[in-house]
Design an enzyme around this catalytic site. Structure first.
Site, PDB file in Angstrom:
ATOM      1  N   TYR A  36     -43.004   0.824 -15.719  1.00  0.00           N
ATOM      2  CA  TYR A  36     -41.524   0.110 -15.700  1.00  0.00           C
ATOM      3  C   TYR A  36     -41.670  -0.913 -14.755  1.00  0.00           C
ATOM      4  O   TYR A  36     -42.161  -0.990 -13.426  1.00  0.00           O
ATOM      5  CB  TYR A  36     -40.706   1.232 -15.485  1.00  0.00           C
ATOM      6  N   ASP A  42     -46.995  -5.599 -10.043  1.00  0.00           N
ATOM      7  CA  ASP A  42     -45.701  -4.951  -9.775  1.00  0.00           C
ATOM      8  C   ASP A  42     -45.569  -4.061  -8.669  1.00  0.00           C
ATOM      9  O   ASP A  42     -46.166  -2.925  -8.667  1.00  0.00           O
ATOM     10  CB  ASP A  42     -45.072  -4.402 -10.857  1.00  0.00           C
ATOM     11  N   LYS A  97     -37.594  -2.540  -3.204  1.00  0.00           N
ATOM     12  CA  LYS A  97     -37.562  -1.069  -2.245  1.00  0.00           C
ATOM     13  C   LYS A  97     -37.653  -1.400  -0.762  1.00  0.00           C
ATOM     14  O   LYS A  97     -36.942  -2.022  -0.268  1.00  0.00           O
ATOM     15  CB  LYS A  97     -38.250  -0.474  -3.006  1.00  0.00           C
TER      16      LYS A  97
HETATM   17  P1  KE4 Z   1     -34.910  -2.228  -9.312  1.00  0.00           P
HETATM   18  O1  KE4 Z   1     -34.089  -3.296 -10.163  1.00  0.00           O
HETATM   19  O2  KE4 Z   1     -34.446  -0.860  -9.734  1.00  0.00           O
HETATM   20  O3  KE4 Z   1     -34.557  -2.522  -7.964  1.00  0.00           O
HETATM   21  O4  KE4 Z   1     -36.476  -2.243  -9.433  1.00  0.00           O
HETATM   22  C1  KE4 Z   1     -37.009  -2.059 -10.693  1.00  0.00           C
HETATM   23  C2  KE4 Z   1     -38.553  -1.821 -10.726  1.00  0.00           C
HETATM   24  C3  KE4 Z   1     -39.289  -2.582 -10.632  1.00  0.00           C
HETATM   25  N1  KE4 Z   1     -40.699  -2.391 -10.789  1.00  0.00           N
HETATM   26  C4  KE4 Z   1     -41.081  -0.907 -10.383  1.00  0.00           C
HETATM   27  C5  KE4 Z   1     -42.324  -0.400 -10.179  1.00  0.00           C
HETATM   28  C6  KE4 Z   1     -40.192   0.136 -10.391  1.00  0.00           C
HETATM   29  O5  KE4 Z   1     -40.389   1.318 -10.103  1.00  0.00           O
HETATM   30  C7  KE4 Z   1     -38.731  -0.237 -10.371  1.00  0.00           C
HETATM   31  C8  KE4 Z   1     -37.347   0.540 -10.087  1.00  0.00           C
HETATM   32  N2  KE4 Z   1     -37.890   1.907  -9.958  1.00  0.00           N
HETATM   33  C9  KE4 Z   1     -36.916   2.975 -10.493  1.00  0.00           C
HETATM   34  C10 KE4 Z   1     -37.469   4.452 -10.518  1.00  0.00           C
HETATM   35  N3  KE4 Z   1     -38.743   4.589 -10.903  1.00  0.00           N
HETATM   36  C11 KE4 Z   1     -35.552   2.768  -9.944  1.00  0.00           C
HETATM   37  C12 KE4 Z   1     -34.624   3.915  -9.941  1.00  0.00           C
HETATM   38  C13 KE4 Z   1     -33.410   3.691 -11.043  1.00  0.00           C
HETATM   39  O6  KE4 Z   1     -33.928   2.911 -12.089  1.00  0.00           O
HETATM   40  O7  KE4 Z   1     -32.478   4.127 -10.925  1.00  0.00           O
END
Ligand code: KE4
Length: 428
Positions: A142, A237, A265
């Site tokens: 993701y 990523d 994060k």
């Molecule tokens: P954000 O847009 O949520 O800040 O980041 C996206 C993203 C990009 N790359 C990786 C590897 C990520 O894990 C994420 C976001 N992670 C999720 C949970 N695995 C965030 C939680 C959510 O979607 O509410």
């Protein structure tokens, strides 16, 4: 006193699904999502006053724990001087310099407001730099909710069975190719099938979004070689792994050099901040230096940069990463003792302070290793832990996280609760 149930009913009247992000809705585990009121260190308290040891840490940012005094003080002090100017500030420069010093391959970086924004900007830059349109990602990974990535995506998209979201134009989705994590042949086949057309390979170097799935030895180096041979950029990523697995993230831990790195994060210290960066010659194509456009009203804002700087400085103290790894090891030892007492097919996978307990035989090396995964059993574990005051991710296909604020007592309590919860699941 209001309850989570009452708040959830109110929320659903005005917010889709009652939440601001799908994985929070407890759809994968059932029941009413817990509404939180406060957090401090390793603990969180819900609106009804119940306290939990937090193993989610807001999905990764809170590597120092909740409301760390140095982070709170930095944000409050910045806010007193103004929350945003839409103009350059010194803190943006300081954070970008910290990132460049920590991340081996990042010579220049652009600050944005989320991991999603960082990933979609990095892809646009890779396409602009190479003049190519196709991208290779991996099933179950993701990279935020940018259109090109919502094709066989992980995290909530996987959990809710919409790995390929409606609303993404077929013409765009056709430019996204999914390879199999830990399988270099699957990457090679796509590159050879589309010679000169792949702009980038993007990967979570340690996957968090199908649960914690480490790279096989040589996998990341193999991606580096394939990208070099085919003129594609390697995008790591590191939104989850960056500044968590080592000062320089997974690329330091595994010794692989990215062309572009996506961050989020931890680098924002719990405030909205992402970043993308890499080789200076590539970043030189980003507006206003180059033609690839990307912009943002609150990009690099004073509050998020203050939180990020305070967090990275705290992580720069001697022994921080050894301490984090030690906490992960202590928890793994405790959970494995609990697993040994269970007859259920279980698999525990950890890298540093991120880990997942799978209700699957394992090892989990790619998405298709999860064919036998019993997410129903995970849901039972989740609620059994919740009743014991331990907050795990409300979805099997996520990693859980420890922070520097988790004490040995917290960790032993988590392991104890897992042991008891497994007994409940087994007896169900
Ligand atoms: P954000 O847009 O949520 O800040 O980041 C996206 C993203 C990009 N790359 C990786 C590897 C990520 O894990 C994420 C976001 N992670 C999720 C949970 N695995 C965030 C939680 C959510 O979607 O509410």
């Amino acid at each position: 006193m209001t309850t989570s149930k009452e708040l959830f009913e109110r929320a659903q009247r005005v917010i889709p699904g009652g939440v601001s992000s799908p994985v929070r809705a407890f759809k994968a585990v059932g029941g009413t999502p817990v509404f939180f009121r406060s957090g401090r260190g390793s603990r969180v308290a819900d609106v009804e006053g119940r306290e939990y040891v937090d193993c989610v840490g807001s999905w990764g940012p809170l590597i120092l724990g909740h409301a760390h005094p140095e982070v709170v003080e930095a944000v409050v002090e910045a806010a007193r001087r103004g929350t945003t100017f839409g103009a350059p500030t010194e803190a943006e420069v300081e954070l970008a310099e910290l990132i460049a010093r920590r991340m081996p391959s990042v010579e220049k970086a652009r600050l944005v407001s989320s991991g999603t924004e960082a990933a979609l900007s990095a892809l646009r830059l890779a396409r602009g730099f190479t003049g190519r349109d196709r991208v290779i990602k991996f099933e179950g990974c993701y990279h935020g909710h940018g259109d090109s990535f919502l094709v066989k995506a992980g995290s909530g998209a996987l959990t809710f069975g919409t790995p390929s979201s409606p609303g993404v134009p077929a013409a765009l989705a056709a430019l996204t190719h999914n390879a199999r994590f830990n399988d270099l042949d699957s990457v090679r086949a796509i590159l050879e099938g589309h010679p000169g057309e792949v702009a980038a390979v993007i990967v979570e170097p340690v996957v968090g979004n199908m649960g914690c799935v480490p790279p096989r030895p040589g996998f990341l180096q193999g991606l580096r070689e394939l990208c070099d041979r085919h003129g594609a950029l390697l995008i790591l990523d590191e939104v989850i792994t960056g500044f968590r697995l080592a000062p320089g993230g997974a690329q330091e831990l595994y010794g692989v050099r990215a062309d572009l790195t996506v961050m989020g994060k931890v680098v924002g210290g719990g405030l909205p901040l992402g970043a993308y960066g890499g080789r200076a010659e590539i970043l030189a194509r980003v507006a206003p230096e180059g033609p690839v456009y990307q912009a943002g009203t609150l990009s690099g804002n004073p509050l998020a940069t203050a939180a990020g700087i305070a967090t990275l400085k705290a992580l720069g103290r001697p022994g921080a990463y050894e301490e984090l790894d030690g906490k992960g090891r202590r928890l793994e030892e405790g959970v494995r003792r609990a697993m040994a007492r269970s007859s259920l097919p279980l698999c525990f996978q950890r890298v540093g302070s991120m880990a997942t307990l799978f209700f699957a035989r394992g090892p989990v090396e790619s998405l298709d290793s999860l064919g036998d995964c019993r997410t129903d059993r995970y849901a039972k574990l989740f609620h059994a832990l919740l009743r014991r005051g331990v907050y795990f991710p409300p979805a099997q296909y996520e990693a859980f996280f420890l922070s520097l604020a988790h004490s040995d007592e917290d960790i032993d309590r988590i392991a104890q609760a897992v042991g008891e919860a497994l007994g409940e699941v087994e007896g169900a």
